[in-house]
Design a protein around this motif. Structure first.
Motif, mmCIF file in Angstrom:
data_model
loop_
_atom_site.group_PDB
_atom_site.id
_atom_site.type_symbol
_atom_site.label_atom_id
_atom_site.label_comp_id
_atom_site.label_asym_id
_atom_site.label_seq_id
_atom_site.Cartn_x
_atom_site.Cartn_y
_atom_site.Cartn_z
ATOM 1 N N ALA A 76 -5.583 5.154 0.904
ATOM 2 C CA ALA A 76 -4.399 4.449 1.236
ATOM 3 C C ALA A 76 -3.107 5.329 2.026
ATOM 4 C CB ALA A 76 -3.951 3.106 0.774
ATOM 5 N N ARG B 48 -17.363 2.289 -0.655
ATOM 6 C CA ARG B 48 -16.554 1.090 -0.153
ATOM 7 C C ARG B 48 -15.103 0.752 -0.834
ATOM 8 N NH1 ARG B 48 -20.026 -2.817 2.131
ATOM 9 N NH2 ARG B 48 -17.926 -3.218 2.230
ATOM 10 N N GLN C 204 -3.845 -6.034 -4.274
ATOM 11 C CA GLN C 204 -2.721 -6.215 -3.795
ATOM 12 C C GLN C 204 -1.917 -4.415 -3.643
ATOM 13 O OE1 GLN C 204 -0.934 -8.818 -6.451
ATOM 14 N NE2 GLN C 204 0.087 -10.257 -4.709
ATOM 15 N N THR C 205 -1.754 -3.372 -4.863
ATOM 16 C CA THR C 205 -1.453 -2.216 -4.883
ATOM 17 C C THR C 205 -2.543 -1.622 -3.448
ATOM 18 O OG1 THR C 205 -2.482 -1.665 -6.137
ATOM 19 C CG2 THR C 205 -0.417 -2.314 -6.842
ATOM 20 N N LEU C 206 -2.999 -2.139 -2.911
ATOM 21 C CA LEU C 206 -3.897 -1.072 -1.650
ATOM 22 C C LEU C 206 -3.033 -2.134 -0.246
ATOM 23 C CD1 LEU C 206 -7.501 -0.786 -3.738
ATOM 24 C CD2 LEU C 206 -5.752 1.420 -3.028
ATOM 25 N N GLY C 207 -3.003 -2.623 -0.563
ATOM 26 C CA GLY C 207 -2.281 -3.957 0.482
ATOM 27 C C GLY C 207 -3.076 -4.828 0.831
ATOM 28 N N ALA C 208 -3.582 -4.992 0.071
ATOM 29 C CA ALA C 208 -4.597 -6.478 0.447
ATOM 30 C C ALA C 208 -3.610 -8.244 0.407
ATOM 31 C CB ALA C 208 -5.545 -6.511 -0.345
ATOM 32 N N PHE D 116 -11.757 0.413 0.405
ATOM 33 C CA PHE D 116 -10.875 -0.631 0.930
ATOM 34 C C PHE D 116 -9.733 -0.866 1.116
ATOM 35 C CE2 PHE D 116 -8.756 -4.687 -1.106
ATOM 36 C CZ PHE D 116 -9.692 -5.608 -1.223
ATOM 37 N N GLY D 117 -8.577 0.173 0.788
ATOM 38 C CA GLY D 117 -7.288 0.326 1.146
ATOM 39 C C GLY D 117 -7.410 0.387 2.959
ATOM 40 N N ARG E 218 -12.308 -10.767 0.004
ATOM 41 C CA ARG E 218 -12.305 -10.358 -0.158
ATOM 42 C C ARG E 218 -12.971 -9.277 -2.082
ATOM 43 N NH1 ARG E 218 -13.061 -5.262 3.628
ATOM 44 N NH2 ARG E 218 -13.427 -4.905 2.210
ATOM 45 N N LEU F 25 -8.235 -6.643 -11.188
ATOM 46 C CA LEU F 25 -8.232 -6.449 -9.554
ATOM 47 C C LEU F 25 -7.859 -6.970 -8.790
ATOM 48 C CD1 LEU F 25 -12.362 -7.268 -10.711
ATOM 49 C CD2 LEU F 25 -11.218 -5.282 -10.733
ATOM 50 N N PRO G 90 1.332 -1.160 -0.152
ATOM 51 C CA PRO G 90 0.446 -0.145 -0.032
ATOM 52 C C PRO G 90 0.940 1.220 -0.005
ATOM 53 C CG PRO G 90 0.235 -1.108 1.729
ATOM 54 C CD PRO G 90 0.476 -2.454 1.106
ATOM 55 N N GLU H 188 -9.238 -0.300 5.121
ATOM 56 C CA GLU H 188 -10.330 -1.420 5.797
ATOM 57 C C GLU H 188 -9.021 -2.327 5.472
ATOM 58 O OE1 GLU H 188 -14.852 -2.133 4.945
ATOM 59 O OE2 GLU H 188 -13.805 -2.201 3.658
ATOM 60 N N MET H 189 -7.755 -2.465 4.731
ATOM 61 C CA MET H 189 -6.708 -3.850 5.023
ATOM 62 C C MET H 189 -5.654 -2.739 5.599
ATOM 63 S SD MET H 189 -7.536 -5.687 2.544
ATOM 64 C CE MET H 189 -8.957 -5.859 2.844
ATOM 65 N N ARG I 215 -9.130 6.492 -4.296
ATOM 66 C CA ARG I 215 -8.501 5.084 -3.996
ATOM 67 C C ARG I 215 -7.178 4.230 -3.378
ATOM 68 N NH1 ARG I 215 -10.451 -1.214 -6.668
ATOM 69 N NH2 ARG I 215 -8.505 -0.260 -8.135
ATOM 70 N N ALA I 216 -6.540 5.083 -4.666
ATOM 71 C CA ALA I 216 -5.296 4.624 -4.252
ATOM 72 C C ALA I 216 -4.210 6.140 -2.812
ATOM 73 C CB ALA I 216 -4.630 5.117 -5.595
ATOM 74 N N TRP J 240 -25.046 -5.685 -9.894
ATOM 75 C CA TRP J 240 -23.754 -5.100 -10.462
ATOM 76 C C TRP J 240 -23.072 -5.543 -11.894
ATOM 77 C CZ3 TRP J 240 -19.862 -7.665 -10.680
ATOM 78 C CH2 TRP J 240 -19.382 -9.113 -9.434
ATOM 79 N N LEU K 36 -11.978 -0.752 -10.875
ATOM 80 C CA LEU K 36 -12.841 -0.506 -9.830
ATOM 81 C C LEU K 36 -13.607 -1.487 -9.709
ATOM 82 C CD1 LEU K 36 -14.443 3.007 -9.915
ATOM 83 C CD2 LEU K 36 -12.865 2.420 -8.933
ATOM 84 N N PHE K 37 -13.422 -1.938 -8.002
ATOM 85 C CA PHE K 37 -14.598 -3.625 -7.882
ATOM 86 C C PHE K 37 -15.778 -3.403 -8.422
ATOM 87 C CE2 PHE K 37 -10.978 -3.503 -4.567
ATOM 88 C CZ PHE K 37 -9.546 -3.833 -5.139
ATOM 89 N N PRO K 38 -16.140 -3.895 -8.896
ATOM 90 C CA PRO K 38 -17.571 -3.697 -9.228
ATOM 91 C C PRO K 38 -18.996 -3.964 -8.772
ATOM 92 C CG PRO K 38 -16.927 -5.415 -11.026
ATOM 93 C CD PRO K 38 -15.666 -4.834 -9.665
ATOM 94 N N TRP K 39 -18.570 -4.375 -7.574
ATOM 95 C CA TRP K 39 -19.786 -4.884 -6.808
ATOM 96 C C TRP K 39 -19.413 -4.360 -5.149
ATOM 97 C CZ3 TRP K 39 -15.311 -7.878 -7.855
ATOM 98 C CH2 TRP K 39 -14.472 -7.594 -7.047
#
Lengths: 308, 340
Positions: free
Chosen positions: A185, A129, B219-223, A133-134, B231, B214, A110, A136-137, A181-182, B312, A121-124
């Protein structure tokens, strides 16, 4: 691509792209004093090809200072994407190394946020949210993450769309969410891989202005890949010009255009001088090349029925 | 006409519905034609008047050639001629008989004491399917997700799973009886085997199809690994996984019929076999139609639920959602359109 051609008398009157006004020179001097955020040390990447190894990148070295804006340009196939993936840790170098704040990069994390050309983007997930994401990670509680996320959404001007889903957004809006989003984090450096390449010209200009605005207000260093020469000059402090086969550094240009940057600087002498230099580097002898490659077409229209 | 059958063009909603109804009406029409038009097929004769021939009874059905020979013989003896009407074989009951049986099959008492009523048989079958399918999902879905997420797990699992998949599940029948006894357990076991192995492969493939960019973005967000699976990969492939399970539930019904004759025959297969033994073919058809109806309605219901669960994935808002959107005035109704 309209480039100032050699026959243009104004072009000959352009200043040297290396000449900097005192203000710009002072800015670069100050920039060099800042701590190095990202150090790229003789970075190289080879791939196994059909006929032996193929070198995508060779011996790239560069130091990026805190809150600097660096653009990378180069002809297609010069390994721009490989380069940024190596920095992100999504790919492993075959030689050399990348140091972030002095510590070697071993995988994605991160501390190096990334914005992709394809939005990703996470489509769901709703906009909020996605931005959460970042956070919450990093183990932030949901309420705190949501509060932070909304601030970032405000920053990119999408408050009204906080509850929308990605499929309800236009391309430019999606990319703004991706940036938010980026940034949420809190990365040390923001890696952007041709983020505006898929947008139409008008939206792209808007996004460039947005990005400069965000960069001015957020403590973040930006590493930006593009194939749009004007975009590189408009955004960057320094432009790293790569050449193809293998991808190597051709020149590292300090952009002499003063800040703050605006779209109307596109026609200033410094801008045009830099633009001409980039054209020389990226499209060497483009005119001769195009002339030699006439299509073998025979006339299929009546004589005199000309369109140009 | 060209508008009706244009290639890859969406049908208007009206035509969509109309053609869906025709899909059922056309086979029914063909069935009715062969059942009610006397000169179509009708290879048998139903005796109306035996005319003194001792070995035939009114209502008896015999092949047309045999009946013709009998009439010839009687004619040669100058005896009164037996009469009959064209009929179809017993195994081809007309639609109305099957329609009646759809009701009467539920009300007829079981032939033998202790046998199950039709509704009891159906519930027993649904229970078998439910447990076989659920157990297969409980084990198979997580395993499939791991295979789809990790190439190492996939390589370690899939070749063997692929190998077993080619063994027909009913072949394990005798083994299942030996292990689990003769009642419901071996039947659940066969359905499990029939569903589990294809399920693992299908789920793995679906998870592998999820957009890898995705995963990289996450991963670049730290997952890390756990979050990447739970997730990102799982939610990204959930709508397709849901459809995979829908298809496999259909195949579970196929294995049911074989599974139920293993050990002590039970459920709807027992009912079908029993009714066939007594030549009540209208009841046999009724039972088969009921299986189809149960499968079809479950599948349609699941599809309907799926469309709403994974909105979605299909951005076109359903009419139901638009209706509620208008009622509540929520922003979710028409997609907000904006530039940049």
């Amino acid at each position: 691509m309209v480039s100032p051609s050699d026959s243009d008398p104004a072009a000959d009157a352009l200043p040297d792209y290396r000449r900097q006004s005192p203000a710009v020179a002072a800015r670069f001097a100050a920039l060099r004093q800042r701590p190095v955020v990202l150090e790229i040390d003789r970075l190289g990447r080879q791939f196994a090809g059909e006929h032996g190894p193929v070198t995508a990148l060779r011996d790239i070295s560069l130091q990026i200072h805190r809150r600097e804006f660096v653009c990378v340009i180069g002809p297609s196939g010069c390994g721009k994407s490989t380069f940024i993936r190596l920095l992100a840790g999504l790919d492993t170098p075959t030689s050399g190394r990348v140091l972030l704040d002095g510590k070697p990069v071993t995988g994605p994390g991160p501390d190096r946020g990334m914005v992709f050309q394809g939005y990703t983007l996470f489509p769901w997930l709703s906009v909020t949210r996605n931005v959460m994401f970042g956070l919450e990670m990093q183990g932030k509680a949901a309420t705190e993450a949501e509060r932070d996320a909304l601030q970032w959404i405000d920053l990119v001007g999408l408050r009204k769309f906080a509850h929308a889903y990605p499929h309800q957004l236009s391309g430019g809006m999606k990319q703004r969410v991706a940036i938010a989003r980026a940034l949420a984090a809190s990365p040390r450096i923001l890696l952007m891989d041709e983020p505006f390449g898929a947008l139409d010209a008008q939206t792209r200009a808007q996004m460039q202005a947005h990005l400069l605005e965000i960069w001015r207000n957020v403590d973040v260093t930006i590493f930006f890949i593009t194939h749009d020469l004007d975009e590189a000059i408009l955004l960057a402090d320094r432009i790293l010009v790569l050449k193809a086969n293998p991808g190597e550094v051709q020149e590292l240009i300090e952009v002499p255009v003063p800040r703050p940057r605006r779209l109307d600087q596109l026609t200033t002498p410094e801008f045009l001088a830099t633009r001409r230099r980039l054209d020389e580097l990226i499209h060497p002898k483009v005119a001769a090349h195009v002339a030699s490659e006439r299509l073998p077409i025979v006339r299929l229209t009546q004589l005199g029925d000309d369109v140009e | 006409m060209s508008r009706w059958f244009s290639i890859r063009q969406d049908l208007t909603p009206g035509r969509h519905r109309l053609l869906g109804v025709f899909a059922f009406l056309l086979p029914l029409a063909v069935w009715s034609l062969f059942s009610y038009v006397p000169w179509l097929w009708h290879p048998m004769v139903r005796v109306t008047d035996p005319a003194g021939v001792s070995w035939i009874k009114p209502g008896q059905i015999l092949p047309r050639e045999d009946f013709a020979k009998l009439v010839e013989k009687q004619a040669a003896l100058a005896a009164p001629l037996p009469t009959g009407a064209p009929a179809n074989p017993l195994y081809f009951p007309p639609p109305h008989a099957v329609g009646r049986a759809l009701y009467t099959a539920f009300t007829t008492e079981p032939v033998l004491k202790g046998d199950k009523w039709l509704h009891e048989a159906i519930f027993s079958s649904i229970g078998t399917i439910f447990w076989g399918f659920t157990l297969a999902c409980l084990v198979g879905v997580p395993l499939g997700i791991f295979c789809g997420a990790s190439p190492a797990v996939a390589r370690l699992t899939e070749p063997f799973v692929d190998f077993i998949r080619y063994m027909p599940a009913p072949a394990f029948g005798a083994l299942m009886v030996a292990i689990f006894g003769i009642h419901v357990a071996p039947k659940i076991g066969i359905i499990f085997i029939g569903v589990f192995f294809p399920l693992v492969l299908v789920v793995a493939t679906t998870v592998r199809r999820a957009d890898v960019s995705l995963v990289e973005a996450a991963q670049t967000l730290g997952a890390k690994r756990r979050a990447l699976v739970l997730r990102v990969l799982v939610p990204a492939s959930l709508p397709d996984l849901y459809n995979d399970l829908r298809l496999l539930l259909g195949s579970a019904w196929t294995y049911l019929i074989v599974a139920e004759v293993v050990g002590v025959s039970s459920g709807i297969s027992f009912f079908i076999n029993q009714q066939a033994k007594y030549r009540n073919f209208d009841n046999v058809y009724a039972a088969i139609v009921i299986i189809g109806a149960i499968g079809f309605t479950t599948d349609q219901a699941l599809a309907w639920i799926g469309q709403r669960l994974f909105a979605w994935k299909n951005p076109r808002p359903s009419r139901l959602r638009r209706f509620f959107g208008r009622l509540t005035g929520s922003t979710a109704s028409p997609a907000p359109v904006a530039s940049a």
